[in-house]
Design a protein around this motif. Structure first.
Motif, short mmCIF file in Angstrom:
data_model
loop_
_atom_site.label_atom_id
_atom_site.label_comp_id
_atom_site.label_asym_id
_atom_site.label_seq_id
_atom_site.Cartn_x
_atom_site.Cartn_y
_atom_site.Cartn_z
N MET A 1 -41.35 5.94 26.11
CA MET A 1 -40.74 5.01 27.06
C MET A 1 -39.86 3.98 26.36
O MET A 1 -38.81 3.58 26.87
CB MET A 1 -41.83 4.30 27.86
CG MET A 1 -42.26 5.03 29.11
SD MET A 1 -40.93 5.11 30.32
CE MET A 1 -40.79 6.86 30.49
N PHE A 2 -40.27 3.53 25.20
CA PHE A 2 -39.54 2.46 24.52
C PHE A 2 -39.06 2.91 23.15
O PHE A 2 -38.88 2.11 22.25
CB PHE A 2 -40.42 1.21 24.41
CG PHE A 2 -40.89 0.72 25.75
CD1 PHE A 2 -40.04 -0.01 26.58
CD2 PHE A 2 -42.15 1.04 26.21
CE1 PHE A 2 -40.46 -0.43 27.83
CE2 PHE A 2 -42.58 0.62 27.47
CZ PHE A 2 -41.74 -0.12 28.28
N ALA A 3 -38.87 4.24 23.01
CA ALA A 3 -38.40 4.77 21.73
C ALA A 3 -36.95 4.35 21.50
O ALA A 3 -36.18 4.24 22.44
CB ALA A 3 -38.51 6.28 21.72
N ARG B 1 -35.06 6.20 31.98
CA ARG B 1 -35.37 5.12 31.02
C ARG B 1 -34.28 4.97 29.97
O ARG B 1 -33.92 3.85 29.58
CB ARG B 1 -36.71 5.42 30.33
CG ARG B 1 -37.07 4.42 29.25
CD ARG B 1 -37.35 3.05 29.84
NE ARG B 1 -37.50 2.04 28.80
CZ ARG B 1 -36.53 1.25 28.38
NH1 ARG B 1 -35.30 1.35 28.91
NH2 ARG B 1 -36.75 0.35 27.45
N HIS B 2 -33.69 6.08 29.53
CA HIS B 2 -32.72 6.03 28.43
C HIS B 2 -31.28 6.15 28.91
O HIS B 2 -30.38 6.40 28.11
CB HIS B 2 -33.05 7.11 27.40
CG HIS B 2 -34.36 6.88 26.69
ND1 HIS B 2 -34.51 5.94 25.69
CD2 HIS B 2 -35.58 7.42 26.89
CE1 HIS B 2 -35.76 5.94 25.27
NE2 HIS B 2 -36.44 6.83 25.99
N GLY B 3 -31.07 5.97 30.21
CA GLY B 3 -29.70 5.89 30.74
C GLY B 3 -28.94 7.18 30.68
O GLY B 3 -27.70 7.18 30.57
N ILE B 4 -29.63 8.31 30.80
CA ILE B 4 -28.97 9.62 30.79
C ILE B 4 -28.74 10.04 32.24
O ILE B 4 -29.68 10.24 32.99
CB ILE B 4 -29.84 10.66 30.06
CG1 ILE B 4 -29.97 10.28 28.58
CG2 ILE B 4 -29.26 12.06 30.22
CD1 ILE B 4 -31.01 11.07 27.82
N LYS C 1 -41.93 3.15 33.30
CA LYS C 1 -43.27 3.37 32.73
C LYS C 1 -44.24 3.87 33.80
O LYS C 1 -44.98 4.84 33.60
CB LYS C 1 -43.78 2.08 32.11
CG LYS C 1 -45.17 2.17 31.49
CD LYS C 1 -45.53 0.86 30.80
CE LYS C 1 -46.94 0.92 30.20
NZ LYS C 1 -47.97 1.01 31.23
N LEU C 2 -44.22 3.23 34.96
CA LEU C 2 -45.11 3.64 36.05
C LEU C 2 -44.74 5.02 36.57
O LEU C 2 -45.60 5.81 36.95
CB LEU C 2 -45.06 2.62 37.18
CG LEU C 2 -45.68 1.25 36.85
CD1 LEU C 2 -45.41 0.26 37.99
CD2 LEU C 2 -47.18 1.38 36.62
#
Length: 703
Positions: A701-703, A612-615, A567-568
């Motif tokens: 970020m948290f989708a 964030r989504h592990g890609i 997020k930051l």
């Protein structure tokens, strides 16, 4: 020899240092009495390549002139006239750039002599070391040849003889190169433009009747390339799996296998198995068999193939573009290459037959020079071929992102070779071999495969074990310094932000690096965030790939596990508003920083969301396509960024090509006046749309 272009690095330029002795100093009346010249190649004087000739001017030598250079009428008896001397001089120089002190005078008297002799005159491309010294050191009170030589510590010999002064001018030119680099003058075009900016000096020469000492840089004649070689990678052309036999099998068995499988080569190893390190193998080809049969007759059929297999086995990476394989085959004069993965494991074989779809090798302008360069000058010469290839590929409508990948390939190859040279230099200086296993990493755009024509050094070093300031670290500090110095001299400047393995923050053991990442992720301070995103764009180019993989795996695992960190990281995607109050783009000297206002938001957003989504993809394109496949964010927004990324890279490459040949320092700024009106509108719309990227990233970020 190809003529130099504005993109030719000064350090690798083929040049001729020249001087003339004349009957006087008035260029409108002076006659040439002596011509001296010496060759310059790859930043070194070539003393064996020298030219010295007296010239019968057909008139008496003034006593005042004789007192300066010592040439008398008696010495000129039986010497060639200017017509014969000029023919010999032109044959000596060829298309090389002429270098001399106050060369505008020499050019003026040469032109006058040609006019008097009814000879055609074409002004050669030239550089004046007096003007270059003024560029490098404007505060030097006196830019005479003696004064400049004294400042640079150049020994002066044979003063006021044509050959002696040519030697001195050549040595001064070479000594000026590092001083010019400090002023960001590295190429012939940049040197010409810098000299042309010295209006007071140029005006003084004009008043004296001298010729213009330098020419305004222009783009060279367009040369086509074979787009196939730049679209396809070796992995898509190779034969796999490789056919391997044991060293003990006979030639008869090898021939039978090649005939049965309809192949022209076999790999040979003691184990006779594929998927092992390339160093384990040798190769036997049809030609090897024929040569052995010709020399030994039928008895050779019972010989074990291991006794005449060729070693070491030449190889190329599966991810390399086809042009790299073509260049390597041409350099080594072979028709087969083993194909390896990034870890050095055999994955296939590539033969000349696999490349028959390609046109003549003349269309492959990027060869394999980098892989066998012996120093910075040869690296610079190889790097200088890149702008011409980029211009041709863009004209062939190759996707700009593929062109950026090709530039990245060359940058990585430059870094890899510079690392090899640095290691050899340390050993030659008595510092020994590397104290442990290590890897050199290219970071940032070079790591992502998105380099443009204005790269600087973004690199790091990870080694197996050792503490900061310990024995291992000190060795790698010296290594990093030599690596950086070699790249800088070769045309890849030092990173302004200090992101180089020579600096302690970008060098360390694997444990040290993991601790850094841990601290960056945990604290997530602004400076930490600036550093940590580089770790996610790393590509190993030399050494142990396993060390690089371990660092990348750790960084991705930690970044993905800390949502606050991601997020930051996303909140750092902020840029200044590029729009004026009236809605126009805010420009600096008519240019817009495309990297800051266009590429950065796209690249940073793709990287942040990928973490964030592990890609675990590396390039911006792959990251965005993976996000679209996972339905992260609106498909329209993601596709707009994907298309915008290609559009911006294309705009910037077009501008950089124009700049590099014009002698303008290449940057990330685009001259809007040079862009068609339709593209200006597209750019403005895209930049405005990208202003919403920070908010989009926060939402996803948290989708």
């Amino acid at each position: 020899m190809k003529p130099a272009t504005g993109a030719t690095p000064l350090i690798s330029m083929a040049a001729t240092a020249v001087d003339t002795e004349t009957t006087g100093l008035d260029a409108s009346k002076a006659r040439i009495l002596q011509i001296g010249a010496v060759g310059i190649w790859h930043g070194k004087i070539k003393p064996e390549r020298r030219f010295e000739l007296l010239v019968d001017a057909g008139e008496a030598v003034p006593p005042a002139a004789s007192r300066i250079h010592g040439i008398t009428d008696d010495q000129l008896v039986g010497q060639p006239d200017f017509t014969a001397a000029w023919d010999r001089f032109q044959h000596f120089t060829g298309p090389r750039v002429l270098v001399g002190h106050s060369i505008g005078f020499d050019l003026a008297v040469m032109e006058r002599e040609c006019r008097l002799a009814n000879l055609p005159w074409t002004k050669p491309r030239a550089l004046c070391v007096r003007l270059l010294a003024a560029v490098a050191n404007p505060s030097l009170a006196d830019h005479s040849l003696d004064a400049v030589a004294a400042w640079l510590g150049v020994e002066v010999a044979g003063r006021h003889t044509a050959l002696g002064d040519a030697f001195t001018a050549g040595k001064v030119f070479i000594a000026l190169l590092p001083e010019l680099r400090k002023r960001n003058v590295r190429t012939l075009g940049e040197a010409e433009l810098a000299c042309l900016a010295l209006s007071r000096d140029l005006e003084a020469g004009h008043r004296a009747g001298w010729s213009e000492p330098v020419s305004r840089p222009q783009a060279p004649v367009f040369q086509s390339v074979d787009p196939y070689a730049y679209r396809h990678r070796v992995g898509s052309l190779m034969s796999t799996p490789a056919v391997v036999v044991t060293s003990g099998q006979t030639m008869r068995q090898a021939i039978e296998l090649m005939v049965t499988r309809k192949i022209s080569s076999l790999l040979v190893s003691d184990a006779g198995e594929p998927n092992r390190p390339v160093a384990d193998y040798g190769i036997v080809t049809e030609r090897d068999v024929m040569r052995r049969l010709s020399g030994s007759g039928a008895d050779a059929l019972d010989l074990p193939v291991g006794t005449f297999a060729s070693r070491p086995l030449a190889s190329v990476r599966a991810t390399a573009f086809a042009y790299r394989a073509i260049g390597r085959m041409d350099r080594l004069k072979i028709r087969h290459l083993a194909v390896r993965d990034d870890a050095g494991t055999l994955v296939g074989v590539l033969s000349a037959r696999d490349l028959l779809r390609l046109r003549a090798s003349e269309a492959i302008n990027l060869d394999d020079q980098i892989e066998h360069a012996t120093g910075a000058a040869e690296l610079a010469a190889a790097w200088a071929t890149l702008p011409g290839v980029v211009r041709s590929l863009l004209a062939e409508a190759i996707d700009p992102r593929i062109v950026a990948e090709i530039i990245s390939e060359e940058l990585r190859a430059m870094t890899r070779r510079a690392a090899v040279l640095a290691e050899l230099a340390l050993q030659a200086q008595g510092h020994g071999a590397p104290p442990c296993r290590y890897a050199v990493l290219v970071l940032g755009s070079g790591g992502r495969g998105e380099s443009l024509l204005a790269p600087d050094q973004d690199n790091a070093i990870v080694f197996e074990h050792g503490e900061p300031d310990g024995r291992q670290d000190l060795w790698f500090k010296m290594f990093g310094e030599k690596l950086a110095d070699t790249l800088d001299a070769a045309g890849v400047p030092y990173c302004k932000g200090g992101v180089m393995g020579r600096n302690a923050a970008f060098r360390g053991s694997l444990e040290t690096w993991k601790n850094r990442v841990e601290e960056w992720v945990r604290r997530s301070r602004p400076n930490d965030l600036l550093n940590v995103d580089i770790v996610y764009d790393l590509k190993p180019v030399h050494g142990e790939v396993a060390l690089s993989d371990a660092l990348f795996d750790h960084a991705y695992a930690r970044g993905h596990a800390e949502p606050v960190f991601a997020k930051l990281l996303g909140e750092q995607i902020v840029s200044d508003n590029p729009f004026t109050l009236l809605g126009g783009l805010r420009l600096d000297d008519g240019r817009l920083d495309i990297k800051m206002h266009g590429l950065f938001p796209i690249v940073a957003a793709a990287r942040t969301l990928a973490i964030r989504h592990g890609i675990r993809a590396l390039s911006t394109r792959d990251r965005l396509e993976a996000l679209i496949a996972r339905a992260v964010g609106g498909e329209q927004d993601m596709k707009a960024m994907l298309a915008g990324h290609a559009f911006l890279i294309g705009l910037l490459l077009d501008q950089q090509i124009r700049d590099v040949y014009a002698g303008v320092p290449v940057s990330n700024r685009v001259d809007l006046a040079a862009i068609p009106r339709e593209q200006q509108g597209e750019l403005k719309t895209l930049v405005r749309r990208l202003q919403s990227v920070p908010g989009l990233v926060r939402d996803l970020m948290f989708a």
